[in-house]
Write an enzyme that holds these catalytic residues in place. Structure first.
Site, short mmCIF file in Angstrom:
data_model
loop_
_atom_site.label_atom_id
_atom_site.label_comp_id
_atom_site.label_asym_id
_atom_site.label_seq_id
_atom_site.Cartn_x
_atom_site.Cartn_y
_atom_site.Cartn_z
N ASP A 144 3.61 -0.34 -15.62
CA ASP A 144 3.15 1.04 -15.38
C ASP A 144 4.12 2.02 -16.03
O ASP A 144 5.30 2.06 -15.70
CB ASP A 144 3.04 1.30 -13.88
N SER B 5 -3.09 6.40 -8.11
CA SER B 5 -2.05 7.30 -8.59
C SER B 5 -1.84 8.46 -7.61
O SER B 5 -1.43 8.23 -6.47
CB SER B 5 -2.40 7.80 -10.00
N HIS C 271 -0.62 1.78 -16.21
CA HIS C 271 -1.12 2.73 -15.21
C HIS C 271 -2.64 2.72 -15.26
O HIS C 271 -3.28 3.64 -15.78
CB HIS C 271 -0.56 4.12 -15.50
#
Length: 228
Positions: free
Chosen positions: A170, A116, A203
């Site tokens: 995601d 991320s 995610h």
């Protein structure tokens, strides 16, 4: 201020190092179990998991949390970016890598990666650094400052393999954003990118992604046979 890090030492002779940067609101401890699991495959590798400083995050109402840079918006089509914070973090990452080289590990035996926000910083650092690395890993992330990429980029990692993984479900960093970033790196900047999509993954990470990561690290940081 230098960064503190969680260290997972090499089980045998230390001949390579992986730096892995966590995501927003996390710490090096969050990825320690993953590093320890991956370390079983690579007893020659030391894992360095830096901790981001606590900073105000605009997207979260200015609430302070561990972050590599401020996030103003998650709309990749029309967003303001914390260029100053990003470049300061890149400088800190560069210093960590230089310290590792000074300790005796060659740059061609170092991988830089992250998840991320950590992925974003790894990709940006790989462009801006003048240090040739063994490989770059970007999981569930994107290329920040993409409009300035050509201006910021050096040629040091022009031929360095880059592995990017992203879930098509995601909900934080859109899969399309990751794909566009990979295309920018590969087609726009001539970088050596492998982009893999993981069906149904949000995610986060998955066993399939970790298996691909093990394969990638094994290719770019193989065990070194000791000479007699």
């Amino acid at each position: 201020m230098s960064l503190s890090s969680i260290i997972v030492p090499a089980a045998k002779k230390h001949t390579a190092t992986v730096f892995f940067l966590h995501g927003l609101g996390d710490s090096g401890h969050g990825w320690q179990p993953v590093a320890e699991q991956l370390a079983d495959h690579f007893p020659h590798i030391k894992w360095v998991l830096p901790n981001a400083p606590s900073i105000p995050i605009t997207l979260n109402g200015g609430y302070r949390m561990p972050g590599w840079y401020d996030i103003i918006s998650l709309d990749h089509r029309n967003r303001k970016e914390d260029e100053k914070g990003m470049l300061e973090t890149v400088d800190k990452i560069n210093q960590l890598i230089k310290d590792e080289i000074d300790s005796g590990i060659k740059s061609k035996r170092i991988v830089l990666g992250g998840f991320s926000q950590g992925s974003a910083m790894s990709l940006l650092a790989s462009l801006k650094t003048d240090i040739k690395l063994a490989g770059i890993v970007g999981l569930s992330g994107y290329l920040p400052l993409a409009d300035k990429a050509e201006e910021l980029a050096t040629s040091a990692n022009q031929w360095t393999p880059i592995f990017m993984g992203h879930g098509d479900s995601d909900e934080v960093v859109a899969h399309q954003w990751g794909r566009l970033s990979a295309d920018k790196l590969k087609d726009g900047l001539g970088r050596q990118v492998t982009f893999k999509t993981y069906r149904g993954m949000g995610h986060s990470s998955s066993n399939a992604e970790m298996m691909d990561l093990v394969k990638f690290i094994g290719e770019v940081l193989p065990a070194v046979e000791e000479s007699n």
